[in-house]
Design an enzyme around this catalytic site. Structure first.
Site, PDB file in Angstrom:
ATOM      1  N   ASP A   7       0.998  -1.232  -0.076  1.00 24.96           N
ATOM      2  CA  ASP A   7       0.169   0.057   0.020  1.00 24.96           C
ATOM      3  C   ASP A   7       0.866   1.259  -0.010  1.00 24.96           C
ATOM      4  OD1 ASP A   7      -2.208   1.579   0.277  1.00 24.96           O
ATOM      5  OD2 ASP A   7      -2.340   1.573   2.500  1.00 24.96           O
ATOM      6  N   CYS A  70      -4.817  -1.950  -1.268  1.00 24.43           N
ATOM      7  CA  CYS A  70      -5.233  -0.646  -1.506  1.00 24.43           C
ATOM      8  C   CYS A  70      -6.055  -0.491  -2.840  1.00 24.43           C
ATOM      9  CB  CYS A  70      -3.567  -0.117  -2.074  1.00 24.43           C
ATOM     10  SG  CYS A  70      -4.215   1.751  -2.559  1.00 24.43           S
ATOM     11  N   CYS A 179     -11.848   1.955   1.059  1.00 28.52           N
ATOM     12  CA  CYS A 179     -10.653   2.314   1.115  1.00 28.52           C
ATOM     13  C   CYS A 179     -10.212   1.541   2.376  1.00 28.52           C
ATOM     14  CB  CYS A 179     -10.306   4.029   1.198  1.00 28.52           C
ATOM     15  SG  CYS A 179      -8.932   4.450   1.527  1.00 28.52           S
ATOM     16  N   HIS A 181      -7.826   2.151   4.310  1.00 26.29           N
ATOM     17  CA  HIS A 181      -7.534   2.696   5.408  1.00 26.29           C
ATOM     18  C   HIS A 181      -8.985   3.166   6.332  1.00 26.29           C
ATOM     19  CE1 HIS A 181      -3.930   4.376   3.238  1.00 26.29           C
ATOM     20  NE2 HIS A 181      -3.400   4.994   4.575  1.00 26.29           N
TER      21      HIS A 181
END
Length: 266
Positions: A7, A70, A179, A181
Site C-alpha cells: 500500500d 489498496c 478504502c 484505510h
C-alpha cells in the site's frame, strides 16, 4: 509460508492483521511507500510506477503471494503488477465489497476516496453487482490522509468522518468501506452514522478479511487461527527495510502486529 502486502501507507494494516489472525504462522512482508504517498492525487501512470516499485521491493523477499491492500492501486495498477509478477507470485487485488452489500437488499452507501468515487471502475462494480439496488457514492476527502497521520480519535479523522456522514442517506442499511484505510477507523464511522441514522443497526462491509481469505485460497491452504504464532514481520519503506510506522500504534491492527517485536519508528 510468506505473504507480502503493499500500500502507499498504513492502509495495509487491516488486511495484515486479518492475515495474522487467520494464519498466525505466516511470515508477513509489509511494503509501503512513505516517499511517494499519497497515491490518490497522482496520475494513473505515476501511481502505477510507484506501485510497481513497491511490489518489486516485496517480490525481492520471495513471498508466496502479494496482496495489493489498496483500492486505488488495485483500480489503476493491478494489470501491470500481474503482468510483472505472475505466474511466479500470485497477485491479489482489493475490491470494494459492493456485491455482498447489495445482496442484502437494503440501501447501500459506498465510502471511498474522491479519486475512486464516480470512477468508471467503481461504477462498473455497481452496474455488475448492484443493479437495481439503491446506491449512494460518498466521497471522503482527507479521510485516508487523516488516518495515515494520526489515530482513530484524531481531530482530522473526526472532521473527515463527520463530513462523509453528512453525505450519507439517513435510511442507509449497508456501508461499504471502499478504502483500506477506512477499516482502521470503523468505530469512528459507526459512531458518526449511528447519530446520523438515529441508532440504526447498520451492516458494514470491508475487504480486509475477504482479501486475506482469497490469498490463502490462491495458495491452496486454509485458515488455521489456532496455530502457534510463529510468523515474522518485515517492514519495507520505499524499498528499504525499516520499522513499523509509529502511526500504526494508533490502531488495534498495528498494535497486534507490533506485538511481534518489530521495531517501531518515531
Amino acid at each position: 509460508m510468506k505473504i507480502a502486502l503493499m500500500d502507499s501507507g498504513i492502509g495495509l494494516l487491516a488486511a495484515a492483521a486479518a492475515m495474522r489472525r487467520l494464519r498466525p504462522d505466516v511470515d508477513l512482508v509489509l511494503s509501503c511507500d512513505p516517499d511517494g504517498m499519497p497515491w490518490g492525487p497522482r496520475t494513473p501512470a505515476d501511481l502505477t510506477g510507484r506501485a510497481l516499485g513497491v511490489a518489486q521491493a516485496a517480490a525481492g523477499h520471495r513471498p508466496d503471494a502479494l496482496i495489493v491492500a489498496c483500492n486505488t492501486a488495485s483500480v489503476h495498477a493491478l494489470p501491470t503488477l500481474r503482468a510483472e509478477l505472475e505466474p511466479g507470485i500470485p497477485v491479489i487485488g482489493t475490491v470494494p465489497a459492493i456485491k455482498p452489500a447489495a445482496a442484502a437488499g437494503g440501501r447501500v452507501a459506498i465510502w471511498a476516496t474522491p479519486a475512486t468515487t464516480g470512477s468508471p471502475y467503481q461504477r462498473g462494480l455497481i452496474r455488475d453487482f448492484a443493479a437495481g439496488a439503491r446506491v449512494t457514492e460518498v466521497p471522503c476527502p482527507g479521510l485516508a490522509d487523516a488516518v495515515e497521520a494520526g489515530d482513530g480519535t484524531a481531530v482530522a479523522v473526526t472532521a473527515a468522518v463527520a463530513a462523509a456522514a453528512a453525505l450519507t442517506p439517513a435510511d442507509v442499511t449497508d456501508v461499504v468501506l471502499g478504502c483500506t484505510h477506512y477499516e482502521l477507523v470503523e468505530a469512528a464511522i459507526r459512531a458518526a452514522l449511528a447519530e446520523r441514522t438515529g441508532g440504526a443497526d447498520l451492516r458494514f462491509h470491508g475487504s480486509a478479511e475477504p482479501v486475506a481469505v482469497q490469498a490463502l485460497r490462491r495458495l491452496g491452504v486454509l485458515p488455521e487461527p489456532g496455530l502457534p504464532r510463529t510468523g515474522t514481520l518485515t517492514v519495507l519503506l520505499s524499498g528499504q527495510e525499516g520499522a513499523l510506522p509509529a502511526a500504526a500504534l494508533g490502531y488495534a491492527e498495528g498494535r497486534l502486529l507490533a506485538e511481534e517485536g518489530a521495531a517501531v519508528g518515531r
